[in-house]
Scaffold this motif. Structure first.
Motif, PDB file in Angstrom:
ATOM      1  N   UNK A   1      93.318  96.716  60.589  1.00 44.05           N
ATOM      2  CA  UNK A   1      93.420  98.139  60.230  1.00 44.05           C
ATOM      3  C   UNK A   1      92.097  98.854  60.506  1.00 44.05           C
ATOM      4  N   UNK A   2      90.986  98.226  60.134  1.00 46.11           N
ATOM      5  CA  UNK A   2      89.674  98.849  60.307  1.00 46.11           C
ATOM      6  C   UNK A   2      89.306  98.989  61.783  1.00 46.11           C
ATOM      7  N   UNK A   3      89.594  97.955  62.563  1.00 44.13           N
ATOM      8  CA  UNK A   3      89.251  98.001  63.986  1.00 44.13           C
ATOM      9  C   UNK A   3      90.114  99.030  64.715  1.00 44.13           C
ATOM     10  N   UNK A   4      91.373  99.158  64.286  1.00 43.01           N
ATOM     11  CA  UNK A   4      92.292 100.106  64.936  1.00 43.01           C
ATOM     12  C   UNK A   4      92.302 101.444  64.196  1.00 43.01           C
ATOM     13  N   UNK A   5      91.155 101.893  63.759  1.00 47.74           N
ATOM     14  CA  UNK A   5      91.068 103.091  62.912  1.00 47.74           C
ATOM     15  C   UNK A   5      91.673 104.325  63.565  1.00 47.74           C
ATOM     16  N   UNK A   6      91.667 104.390  64.891  1.00 47.99           N
ATOM     17  CA  UNK A   6      92.224 105.554  65.584  1.00 47.99           C
ATOM     18  C   UNK A   6      93.685 105.350  65.983  1.00 47.99           C
ATOM     19  N   UNK A   7      94.234 104.166  65.704  1.00 41.52           N
ATOM     20  CA  UNK A   7      95.618 103.860  66.099  1.00 41.52           C
ATOM     21  C   UNK A   7      96.321 103.083  64.994  1.00 41.52           C
ATOM     22  N   UNK A   8      96.184 103.569  63.757  1.00 40.70           N
ATOM     23  CA  UNK A   8      96.736 102.825  62.625  1.00 40.70           C
ATOM     24  C   UNK A   8      98.253 102.696  62.685  1.00 40.70           C
ATOM     25  N   UNK A   9      98.899 103.613  63.388  1.00 40.99           N
ATOM     26  CA  UNK A   9     100.347 103.521  63.504  1.00 40.99           C
ATOM     27  C   UNK A   9     100.806 102.317  64.301  1.00 40.99           C
ATOM     28  N   UNK A  10      99.882 101.734  65.080  1.00 40.52           N
ATOM     29  CA  UNK A  10     100.233 100.582  65.907  1.00 40.52           C
ATOM     30  C   UNK A  10      99.859  99.248  65.257  1.00 40.52           C
ATOM     31  N   UNK A  11      99.356  99.303  64.026  1.00 42.55           N
ATOM     32  CA  UNK A  11      98.919  98.066  63.360  1.00 42.55           C
ATOM     33  C   UNK A  11     100.052  97.054  63.219  1.00 42.55           C
ATOM     34  N   UNK A  12     101.249  97.439  62.732  1.00 41.42           N
ATOM     35  CA  UNK A  12     102.311  96.433  62.545  1.00 41.42           C
ATOM     36  C   UNK A  12     102.643  95.658  63.809  1.00 41.42           C
ATOM     37  N   UNK A  13     102.609  96.312  64.960  1.00 41.03           N
ATOM     38  CA  UNK A  13     102.950  95.609  66.192  1.00 41.03           C
ATOM     39  C   UNK A  13     101.850  94.652  66.637  1.00 41.03           C
ATOM     40  N   UNK A  14     100.715  94.711  65.987  1.00 39.23           N
ATOM     41  CA  UNK A  14      99.632  93.768  66.278  1.00 39.23           C
ATOM     42  C   UNK A  14      99.528  92.648  65.252  1.00 39.23           C
TER      43      UNK A  14
ATOM     44  N   UNK B   1      74.963 106.088  72.823  1.00 33.87           N
ATOM     45  CA  UNK B   1      76.002 105.830  73.822  1.00 33.87           C
ATOM     46  C   UNK B   1      76.400 104.362  73.831  1.00 33.87           C
ATOM     47  N   UNK B   2      75.409 103.470  73.717  1.00 28.84           N
ATOM     48  CA  UNK B   2      75.694 102.028  73.726  1.00 28.84           C
ATOM     49  C   UNK B   2      76.513 101.628  72.509  1.00 28.84           C
ATOM     50  N   UNK B   3      76.137 102.139  71.336  1.00 23.93           N
ATOM     51  CA  UNK B   3      76.866 101.795  70.118  1.00 23.93           C
ATOM     52  C   UNK B   3      78.296 102.314  70.172  1.00 23.93           C
ATOM     53  N   UNK B   4      78.470 103.536  70.674  1.00 27.63           N
ATOM     54  CA  UNK B   4      79.819 104.076  70.832  1.00 27.63           C
ATOM     55  C   UNK B   4      80.656 103.217  71.758  1.00 27.63           C
ATOM     56  N   UNK B   5      80.026 102.809  72.862  1.00 27.27           N
ATOM     57  CA  UNK B   5      80.725 101.966  73.835  1.00 27.27           C
ATOM     58  C   UNK B   5      81.062 100.599  73.253  1.00 27.27           C
ATOM     59  N   UNK B   6      80.092  99.993  72.550  1.00 21.99           N
ATOM     60  CA  UNK B   6      80.325  98.670  71.961  1.00 21.99           C
ATOM     61  C   UNK B   6      81.434  98.724  70.920  1.00 21.99           C
ATOM     62  N   UNK B   7      81.424  99.768  70.094  1.00 21.10           N
ATOM     63  CA  UNK B   7      82.449  99.893  69.055  1.00 21.10           C
ATOM     64  C   UNK B   7      83.824 100.070  69.687  1.00 21.10           C
ATOM     65  N   UNK B   8      83.894 100.899  70.716  1.00 24.33           N
ATOM     66  CA  UNK B   8      85.172 101.112  71.379  1.00 24.33           C
ATOM     67  C   UNK B   8      85.663  99.826  72.040  1.00 24.33           C
ATOM     68  N   UNK B   9      84.750  99.087  72.634  1.00 27.00           N
ATOM     69  CA  UNK B   9      85.137  97.864  73.332  1.00 27.00           C
ATOM     70  C   UNK B   9      85.651  96.796  72.382  1.00 27.00           C
TER      71      UNK B   9
ATOM     72  N   UNK C   1      80.560  93.307  63.606  1.00 27.08           N
ATOM     73  CA  UNK C   1      81.236  94.594  63.831  1.00 27.08           C
ATOM     74  C   UNK C   1      80.806  95.622  62.794  1.00 27.08           C
ATOM     75  N   UNK C   2      80.695  95.204  61.545  1.00 30.01           N
ATOM     76  CA  UNK C   2      80.289  96.135  60.481  1.00 30.01           C
ATOM     77  C   UNK C   2      78.847  96.606  60.667  1.00 30.01           C
ATOM     78  N   UNK C   3      77.992  95.706  61.162  1.00 31.76           N
ATOM     79  CA  UNK C   3      76.614  96.099  61.457  1.00 31.76           C
ATOM     80  C   UNK C   3      76.592  97.164  62.546  1.00 31.76           C
ATOM     81  N   UNK C   4      77.413  96.938  63.585  1.00 34.61           N
ATOM     82  CA  UNK C   4      77.514  97.915  64.673  1.00 34.61           C
ATOM     83  C   UNK C   4      78.010  99.254  64.132  1.00 34.61           C
ATOM     84  N   UNK C   5      79.047  99.220  63.288  1.00 32.40           N
ATOM     85  CA  UNK C   5      79.594 100.451  62.705  1.00 32.40           C
ATOM     86  C   UNK C   5      78.550 101.191  61.871  1.00 32.40           C
ATOM     87  N   UNK C   6      77.799 100.420  61.058  1.00 33.04           N
ATOM     88  CA  UNK C   6      76.780 101.028  60.201  1.00 33.04           C
ATOM     89  C   UNK C   6      75.695 101.708  61.028  1.00 33.04           C
TER      90      UNK C   6
END
Length: 427
Positions: free
Chosen positions: A76-89, A265-273, A142-147
């Motif tokens: 759920x946390x990783x898919x924060x922008x696509x929570x509607x797709x969580x069940x299918x994952x 930019x790097x942190x945004x890219x890493x988080x998205x990846x 991942x949480x360190x990257x997010x922070x």
């Protein structure tokens, strides 16, 4: 409902008839959908070993359930922008969790039934422990990257007094590489814009005329440049403060600004990846996850089709996913599958301890149709299987309640082996 009751009763003629009776009553009353739950013939071992395994499996069951909940939350946390797709994952062996439970088949390749029970339990425990260890390290990273990203983003979202200016200013706003001149940044309240324009040149000696420029605004004020001689900086700051103008401590450093922008930019890219990227998917044909499909043997519905999907098909679908999400999906599936195997082991161990040897029992999975029917379903089961514990049954059953064909009982009474599986906790 995403709730299941896993029960067992002795496999003699009397209890097989009771199971059929239960199936008939629950079907007619629309209380639950029931399927046989196949459990292999394990090596029983000694009674003492079974008692010890009963306690160990109880703890492992709780641990496994906690682990899959944490993994589901991580998805759920990783898919924060696509929570509607969580069940299918959140799948198990490529199918939704309900289908996997109702289609359960023991995995002989991964957990050989010919091994002693203690070895099977040890394999499951080690597998889950390793998944938990990996989960902790991956989510921590991942949480360190997010922070770090959130901290940088906060810097760009504050007001002009606190926010970073690297995304506002440009090289052209400053006099650079001058031995005598320096450009300062001054925050001026909006109501004082006119006053600033009239007075900034006279706040101190040696202020360059017509050197001010508005380069940014927020709700409270504007950020102005002003150029003056270095030796009057302190005097200018004092006079500016007296007039309620605030000199923002900032010196243009092109390398530092570039570094800050690249870091964001790097942190945004890493988080998205971590969620979705074009990186290479899991290796095709991995021997770690052999191809297999699950099967079902329904009670009263033999034509119900089996659902299933091979691991290779799932890997193909996983192309384009980020490494953390892909790892969570694969290992959530592995942990969930292990959890249901633990439930099966608990049914076996408890059935042998309760019903004795030789091993002869039938396990059944019940899926209540709705929450309001669970009390009635419990009463049906207690009545059908009251003969399994006549002494206890006599103390809890209410003889005053009379429903044709059934004697209803206390809903907390379990004369049979019973375990609960609640998938709604993963929603």
């Amino acid at each position: 409902m995403s709730e299941f009751w896993l029960i067992s009763a002795p496999g003699d003629k009397e209890n097989l008839q009771a199971l059929e009776r239960m199936n008939t009553v629950t079907s007619k009353s629309n209380l639950s959908y029931n399927t046989k739950f196949s459990i292999p013939d394990f090596k029983v071992g000694t009674l003492d070993s079974l008692v010890g395994l009963s306690d160990e499996l109880g703890k492992l069951d709780t641990f496994a359930e906690s682990l899959i909940k944490r993994m589901a939350q991580s998805v759920v946390e990783v898919m924060e922008d696509s929570k509607g797709k969580v069940p299918e994952n959140l799948l198990a062996n490529g199918v939704d969790l309900t289908s996997f439970v109702t289609h359960f088949e023991w995995d002989m390749a991964k957990y050989p039934a010919k091994q002693p029970l203690v070895c099977v339990v040890d394999t499951l425990a080690k597998q889950l422990a390793q998944i938990e260890t990996d989960l902790k390290s991956r989510t921590a990273a991942y949480n360190t990257l997010k922070t770090n990203l959130e901290n940088l983003e906060k810097k760009s979202m504050g007001n002009l007094f606190t926010r970073t200016l690297s995304d506002i200013v440009s090289k052209e706003d400053f006099v650079l590489d001058s031995e005598y001149l320096v450009t300062l940044l001054v925050i001026v309240p909006k109501p004082s814009y006119a006053q600033w324009q009239k007075t900034y040149e006279s706040l101190s000696d040696m202020v360059v005329p017509r050197s001010t420029k508005l380069i940014a605004e927020d709700n409270e004020g504007g950020l102005f440049t002003v150029t003056l001689f270095r030796k009057v900086i302190d005097d200018f700051k004092t006079k500016a403060k007296e007039n309620k103008f605030t000199v923002r401590e900032f010196y243009y450093d092109e390398k530092e600004i570039k570094r800050e922008r690249e870091e964001l930019s790097r942190l945004l890219s890493d988080k998205k990846q971590q969620y979705q990227t074009s990186c290479v998917a899991l290796k095709k044909g991995s021997s770690t996850f052999p191809d297999h499909k699950v099967q079902v043997t329904p009670l009263g519905n033999p034509d119900r089709p089996a659902a299933g999907q091979t691991d290779r098909e799932r890997e193909s679908e996983g192309e384009g996913e980020g490494p953390l999400l892909r790892w969570l999906k694969v290992n959530f599936s592995e942990a969930f599958i292990a959890w249901i195997h633990i439930k099966a082991l608990r049914v076996f161990v408890e059935s042998v301890l309760r019903y004795g040897l030789p091993v002869n029992f039938q396990a059944v999975l019940l899926q209540p149709h709705k929450k309001s029917s669970t009390k009635r379903l419990r009463e049906v089961l207690n009545s059908v299987f009251r003969h399994l514990d006549q002494v206890a049954a006599a103390s809890v059953l209410d003889a005053s309640v009379d429903i044709p064909g059934l004697q209803l009982g206390n809903q907390d009474y379990f004369p049979y082996v019973y375990f609960h599986i609640d998938l709604s906790l993963l929603d």
